[in-house]
Motif scaffolding. Structure first.
Motif, short mmCIF file in Angstrom:
data_model
loop_
_atom_site.label_atom_id
_atom_site.label_comp_id
_atom_site.label_asym_id
_atom_site.label_seq_id
_atom_site.Cartn_x
_atom_site.Cartn_y
_atom_site.Cartn_z
N ASP A 58 0.82 -1.22 0.00
CA ASP A 58 0.00 0.00 0.00
C ASP A 58 0.85 1.27 0.00
O ASP A 58 0.43 2.31 -0.52
CB ASP A 58 -0.93 0.03 1.22
CG ASP A 58 -1.94 -1.11 1.20
OD1 ASP A 58 -2.49 -1.37 0.12
OD2 ASP A 58 -2.16 -1.73 2.25
N ALA A 59 2.02 1.20 0.61
CA ALA A 59 2.86 2.39 0.70
C ALA A 59 4.33 1.99 0.76
O ALA A 59 4.68 0.94 1.30
CB ALA A 59 2.50 3.21 1.93
N LEU A 60 5.17 2.83 0.17
CA LEU A 60 6.62 2.64 0.21
C LEU A 60 7.26 3.83 0.90
O LEU A 60 7.02 4.98 0.53
CB LEU A 60 7.18 2.51 -1.21
CG LEU A 60 8.71 2.62 -1.35
CD1 LEU A 60 9.38 1.44 -0.66
CD2 LEU A 60 9.12 2.71 -2.82
N VAL A 61 8.06 3.55 1.94
CA VAL A 61 8.85 4.59 2.58
C VAL A 61 10.29 4.35 2.13
O VAL A 61 10.98 3.47 2.65
CB VAL A 61 8.74 4.52 4.12
CG1 VAL A 61 9.58 5.63 4.75
CG2 VAL A 61 7.28 4.63 4.56
N ASN A 62 10.73 5.14 1.16
CA ASN A 62 12.04 4.92 0.56
C ASN A 62 13.10 5.64 1.38
O ASN A 62 13.59 6.71 0.99
CB ASN A 62 12.02 5.41 -0.89
CG ASN A 62 13.19 4.88 -1.69
OD1 ASN A 62 13.77 3.85 -1.34
ND2 ASN A 62 13.55 5.57 -2.74
N ASN A 63 13.46 5.05 2.50
CA ASN A 63 14.31 5.69 3.49
C ASN A 63 15.80 5.43 3.28
O ASN A 63 16.64 6.20 3.76
CB ASN A 63 13.89 5.19 4.88
CG ASN A 63 14.88 5.54 5.95
OD1 ASN A 63 14.96 6.67 6.39
ND2 ASN A 63 15.64 4.54 6.40
N ALA A 64 16.14 4.39 2.53
CA ALA A 64 17.55 4.01 2.37
C ALA A 64 18.35 5.13 1.71
O ALA A 64 17.89 5.73 0.74
CB ALA A 64 17.67 2.73 1.56
N GLY A 65 19.54 5.39 2.24
CA GLY A 65 20.41 6.40 1.68
C GLY A 65 21.48 5.78 0.81
O GLY A 65 22.02 4.72 1.13
N VAL A 66 21.80 6.43 -0.31
CA VAL A 66 22.88 5.99 -1.17
C VAL A 66 23.86 7.14 -1.24
O VAL A 66 23.69 8.09 -1.99
CB VAL A 66 22.37 5.63 -2.58
CG1 VAL A 66 23.51 5.07 -3.42
CG2 VAL A 66 21.23 4.64 -2.49
#
Length: 257
Positions: free
Chosen positions: A111-119
């Motif tokens: 339902d939702a994506l929290v794209n928290n990963a840092g590159v």
């Protein structure tokens, strides 16, 4: 007490997110881990994605209520509310697609994506490629007063805003909303040592309007809940700056030491 909880729920309906399936990248530590724990308390089912699988398993065991030594026996009697997915967001497309498919299969939907990963390398590359454009824009908006301490914050915010706007336009027809959160300085695995410095506390007292850096819970977790909740169904393409007003003064950090 019961009336207070009822009123709070009416004023902030996003406190309750039962049934939502949320995927969080960068979930093995820091703010990503906090997001997983907070959203699980709100009733969400969690897909925790990161590279460090051992940490993900520990996190999911905590959410599912399993003990690390007896998880197999416990899983027979308890509903699984969190699953771990190994994912490196800097990997090539086919690897990411395979990981996302596993995530989707875990609960049958996302339902939702929290794209928290840092590159980190990607961010540096973007900053170098766009530095001239960012500097020019910043100069125009600041009456030619360019403060190095504010440049990186301003630049990254503009990059996020541009990305969010374009993705919101492209994905809008599919009823997918895209928003960004631009956080200030919060305690995490990376900043733990920094947050204990006296000089940083002095900066907060002298330059930040709210006189504190704040804590990620509830400063960031409440915004994430709101954006996942149906109350925000018409909110898309926005950037939410959560930093206690730290970037408002527009002065170099060294002047506050």
């Amino acid at each position: 007490m019961e009336n207070h909880a009822k009123v709070a729920c009416q004023l902030e309906p996003w406190r309750e997110l039962t049934g939502k399936v949320v995927m969080i990248t960068g979930a093995s530590s820091g703010i990503g881990r906090e997001f997983c724990l907070d959203l699980s308390r709100s009733g969400c089912r969690i897909i925790a994605a990161a590279r460090r699988v051992d940490r993900l398993k520990s996190l999911c065991d905590e959410i599912n209520g399993f003990s690390s030594s007896n998880s197999n026996e416990s899983s027979l009697n308890q509903e699984v509310r969190a699953v771990a997915i190994e994912l490196d967001v800097s990997a090539n497309g086919s690897i990411i697609e395979a990981a996302v498919q596993k995530a989707w299969d875990a609960f049958g939907r996302i339902d939702a994506l929290v794209n928290n990963a840092g590159v980190r390398d990607l961010t540096n590359e973007l900053m170098h490629k766009n530095l001239g454009q960012i500097s020019e824009s910043y100069l125009n908006n600041s009456n030619k007063e360019l403060f190095p301490a504010s440049l990186s914050l301003k630049g990254i915010s503009e990059l996020k805003e541009e990305d969010s706007s374009m993705m919101a336009i492209e994905l809008g027809p599919y009823k997918i909303r895209v928003n960004s959160i631009s956080p200030g300085l919060f305690r995490s695995e990376i900043t733990e040592g920094l947050m204990q410095k006296d000089w940083l506390h002095n900066i907060a007292l002298r330059t930040i309007p709210l006189r504190t850096h704040g804590t990620s819970d509830p400063a960031l977790t409440s915004v994430v809940r709101y954006l996942i909740h149906d109350s925000s169904e018409y909110v898309s393409g926005n950037i939410f700056i959560v930093e206690a007003g730290a970037t408002l003064p527009g002065v170099p950090i060294f002047s506050s030491l």
